[in-house]
Design a protein around this motif. Structure first.
Motif, mmCIF file in Angstrom:
data_model
loop_
_atom_site.group_PDB
_atom_site.id
_atom_site.type_symbol
_atom_site.label_atom_id
_atom_site.label_comp_id
_atom_site.label_asym_id
_atom_site.label_seq_id
_atom_site.Cartn_x
_atom_site.Cartn_y
_atom_site.Cartn_z
ATOM 1 N N GLY A 175 10.756 12.229 -12.687
ATOM 2 C CA GLY A 175 11.815 11.378 -11.761
ATOM 3 C C GLY A 175 11.479 9.966 -11.581
ATOM 4 N N ARG A 176 12.600 9.327 -11.016
ATOM 5 C CA ARG A 176 12.339 7.821 -10.479
ATOM 6 C C ARG A 176 11.316 7.860 -9.377
ATOM 7 N N LEU A 177 10.717 6.765 -9.354
ATOM 8 C CA LEU A 177 9.666 6.555 -8.192
ATOM 9 C C LEU A 177 10.655 6.203 -6.866
ATOM 10 N N SER A 178 11.354 7.009 -6.339
ATOM 11 C CA SER A 178 12.087 6.877 -5.368
ATOM 12 C C SER A 178 11.494 7.588 -4.020
ATOM 13 N N GLY A 179 11.987 7.343 -2.761
ATOM 14 C CA GLY A 179 11.731 8.317 -1.678
ATOM 15 C C GLY A 179 10.438 7.350 -0.923
ATOM 16 N N ALA A 180 10.711 7.350 0.340
ATOM 17 C CA ALA A 180 9.664 6.564 1.114
ATOM 18 C C ALA A 180 8.264 7.165 0.758
ATOM 19 N N THR A 181 8.064 8.689 1.069
ATOM 20 C CA THR A 181 6.756 9.104 0.743
ATOM 21 C C THR A 181 6.409 8.824 -0.444
ATOM 22 N N THR A 182 6.771 8.959 -1.791
ATOM 23 C CA THR A 182 6.210 8.851 -2.881
ATOM 24 C C THR A 182 5.844 7.310 -3.251
ATOM 25 N N LEU A 183 6.651 6.348 -2.522
ATOM 26 C CA LEU A 183 6.451 4.957 -2.728
ATOM 27 C C LEU A 183 4.944 4.594 -1.889
ATOM 28 N N VAL A 184 4.996 5.247 -0.813
ATOM 29 C CA VAL A 184 3.742 4.858 0.152
ATOM 30 C C VAL A 184 2.552 5.809 -0.575
ATOM 31 N N LEU A 185 2.731 6.877 -0.829
ATOM 32 C CA LEU A 185 1.567 7.341 -1.837
ATOM 33 C C LEU A 185 1.065 6.634 -2.984
ATOM 34 N N ALA A 186 1.953 5.866 -3.776
ATOM 35 C CA ALA A 186 1.436 5.098 -4.887
ATOM 36 C C ALA A 186 0.932 3.778 -4.260
ATOM 37 N N LEU A 187 1.449 3.493 -3.357
ATOM 38 C CA LEU A 187 1.061 2.033 -2.684
ATOM 39 C C LEU A 187 -0.585 2.092 -2.127
ATOM 40 N N PHE A 188 -0.657 3.120 -1.567
ATOM 41 C CA PHE A 188 -1.857 3.163 -0.899
ATOM 42 C C PHE A 188 -2.935 3.933 -1.792
ATOM 43 N N SER A 189 -2.308 4.434 -2.854
ATOM 44 C CA SER A 189 -3.558 4.969 -3.925
ATOM 45 C C SER A 189 -3.967 3.654 -4.525
ATOM 46 N N GLY A 190 -2.964 2.820 -4.979
ATOM 47 C CA GLY A 190 -3.396 1.593 -5.718
ATOM 48 C C GLY A 190 -4.527 0.737 -4.813
ATOM 49 N N VAL A 191 -4.187 0.510 -3.379
ATOM 50 C CA VAL A 191 -5.088 -0.186 -2.613
ATOM 51 C C VAL A 191 -6.451 0.453 -2.347
ATOM 52 N N LEU A 192 -6.534 1.843 -2.298
ATOM 53 C CA LEU A 192 -7.710 2.059 -2.137
ATOM 54 C C LEU A 192 -8.448 2.467 -3.380
ATOM 55 N N ASP A 193 -7.762 2.576 -4.572
ATOM 56 C CA ASP A 193 -8.557 2.329 -6.064
ATOM 57 C C ASP A 193 -9.172 1.085 -5.936
ATOM 58 N N ALA A 194 -8.531 -0.002 -5.701
ATOM 59 C CA ALA A 194 -8.813 -1.383 -5.742
ATOM 60 C C ALA A 194 -10.299 -1.388 -4.832
ATOM 61 N N VAL A 195 -10.299 -1.042 -3.754
ATOM 62 C CA VAL A 195 -11.367 -0.979 -2.694
ATOM 63 C C VAL A 195 -12.745 -0.175 -3.226
ATOM 64 N N GLY A 196 -12.155 0.874 -3.790
ATOM 65 C CA GLY A 196 -13.316 1.838 -4.433
ATOM 66 C C GLY A 196 -13.880 0.998 -5.557
ATOM 67 N N ASN A 197 -13.274 0.087 -6.387
ATOM 68 C CA ASN A 197 -13.899 -0.623 -7.580
ATOM 69 C C ASN A 197 -14.631 -1.862 -6.957
ATOM 70 N N ALA A 198 -14.022 -2.392 -6.029
ATOM 71 C CA ALA A 198 -14.880 -3.467 -5.489
ATOM 72 C C ALA A 198 -16.477 -2.860 -4.764
ATOM 73 N N LEU A 199 -16.493 -1.707 -4.144
ATOM 74 C CA LEU A 199 -17.417 -1.182 -3.475
ATOM 75 C C LEU A 199 -18.625 -0.652 -4.615
ATOM 76 N N TYR A 200 -17.873 -0.186 -5.686
ATOM 77 C CA TYR A 200 -18.887 0.465 -6.771
ATOM 78 C C TYR A 200 -19.408 -1.004 -7.568
ATOM 79 N N TYR A 201 -18.651 -1.889 -7.913
ATOM 80 C CA TYR A 201 -19.225 -3.114 -8.412
ATOM 81 C C TYR A 201 -20.271 -3.809 -7.710
ATOM 82 N N LEU A 202 -20.122 -3.719 -6.361
ATOM 83 C CA LEU A 202 -21.196 -4.320 -5.512
ATOM 84 C C LEU A 202 -22.402 -3.585 -5.485
ATOM 85 N N ALA A 203 -22.257 -2.073 -5.664
ATOM 86 C CA ALA A 203 -23.380 -1.317 -5.655
ATOM 87 C C ALA A 203 -24.045 -1.340 -6.913
#
Length: 287
Positions: free
Chosen positions: A206-234
């Motif tokens: 389905g379309r990426l609609s609804g506040a819950t789905t949007l928030v889930l996708a948004l924070f998933s992208g943010v935390l994945d980027a944080v994980g990438n940065a921490l792994y790279y430094l390690a």
């Protein structure tokens, strides 16, 4: 320091994978990634500008290549999450991702003691155990198709792609700041956009609609980027094998969230496989 960075990366990846998997059950995997990954790109770009100097050509090249592998891995991983339980998909992907960097690190001269080697063997065994789905006769074509086309198989493919991603980020080298991460996220987003254009209206879900789905996708992208940065430094501050294995502890977070939110149950052999996986990762870490 390497241990803290690796465990921090595991936490970021674990929560990001749970949120991304939950969002992909509400919409298509590609739509979720097309929202989350650009947000991560903006975050990493801002961090690179504020904290590091100019990039180098070699670091950017390795980053671009890593991004293609990482995007392939995460796309396949979220597809696997949409087909199978998180408590099985996440460990399979993580273990497959850990094995390749350990092998590369060994070939580059990183010395692995007997304890680490024993842990790697346990990890390999755990992959097969947690990949077992519903029973069936050996050689049953239906069972075979379910295994090869289901979540566990896709999880193993995504894990290999993540292993390449981890290894390439290590090769990006120190002295480039966070710019290799920016390059990797940029090439990953570009690959996803190309796939979206090719698929057009056939992205599925389905379309990426609804506040819950949007928030889930948004924070998933943010935390994945944080994980990438921490792994790279390690990875830049220690051995590739150690950083990758510590980061691969992220399924513990994903499984815990899946149990609490979805009440997912595991078969006996899968529970044993998870126990073997924990023991294997522990041995590698202690070694």
């Amino acid at each position: 320091m390497v241990t803290l960075l690796g465990l921090g990366a595991a936490l970021g990846y674990g929560v990001a994978d749970f949120l991304g998997g939950a969002a992909s059950r509400r919409s298509s995997v590609l739509r979720v990634l097309l929202l989350g990954m650009p947000v991560g790109l903006v975050l990493l770009s801002a961090a690179a500008v504020l904290t590091t100097g100019p990039p180098t050509g070699g670091g950017l090249a390795w980053g671009l290549a890593a991004g293609l592998a990482g995007a392939t891995g995460i796309l396949t991983f979220y597809r696997a999450l949409a087909q199978g339980p998180m408590s099985v998909v996440a460990p399979v992907s993580a273990l497959a991702a850990a094995i390749l960097p350990v092998a590369v690190g060994t070939m580059r001269g990183e010395r692995l003691g007997a304890t680490v080697l024993a842990g790697v063997v346990l990890c390999v065994a755990a992959i097969g155990m947690v990949s077992m789905e519903d029973g069936g006769r050996a050689g049953d074509r239906v069972t075979s198709r379910r295994l090869m086309g289901g979540g566990p198989f896709l999880a193993a493919v995504s894990g290999l792609a993540f292993g390449v991603f981890f290894t390439m980020l290590k090769e990006a080298g120190d002295g480039n700041g966070l710019w290799p991460l920016v390059a990797s996220r940029a090439s990953g987003v570009a690959l996803l956009l190309i796939i979206a254009v090719i698929l057009g209206g056939r992205m599925g879900g389905g379309r990426l609609s609804g506040a819950t789905t949007l928030v889930l996708a948004l924070f998933s992208g943010v935390l994945d980027a944080v994980g990438n940065a921490l792994y790279y430094l390690a990875a830049q501050r220690g051995m590739l094998s150690l950083a990758a294995v510590l980061t691969s502890l992220y399924p513990a977070v994903t499984v815990l969230l899946a149990r609490v939110v979805y009440s997912e149950r595991l078969r006996v052999v899968q529970r044993a496989g998870l126990a073997v996986a924990v023991a294997g990762v522990a041995l590698v870490t202690l070694g």
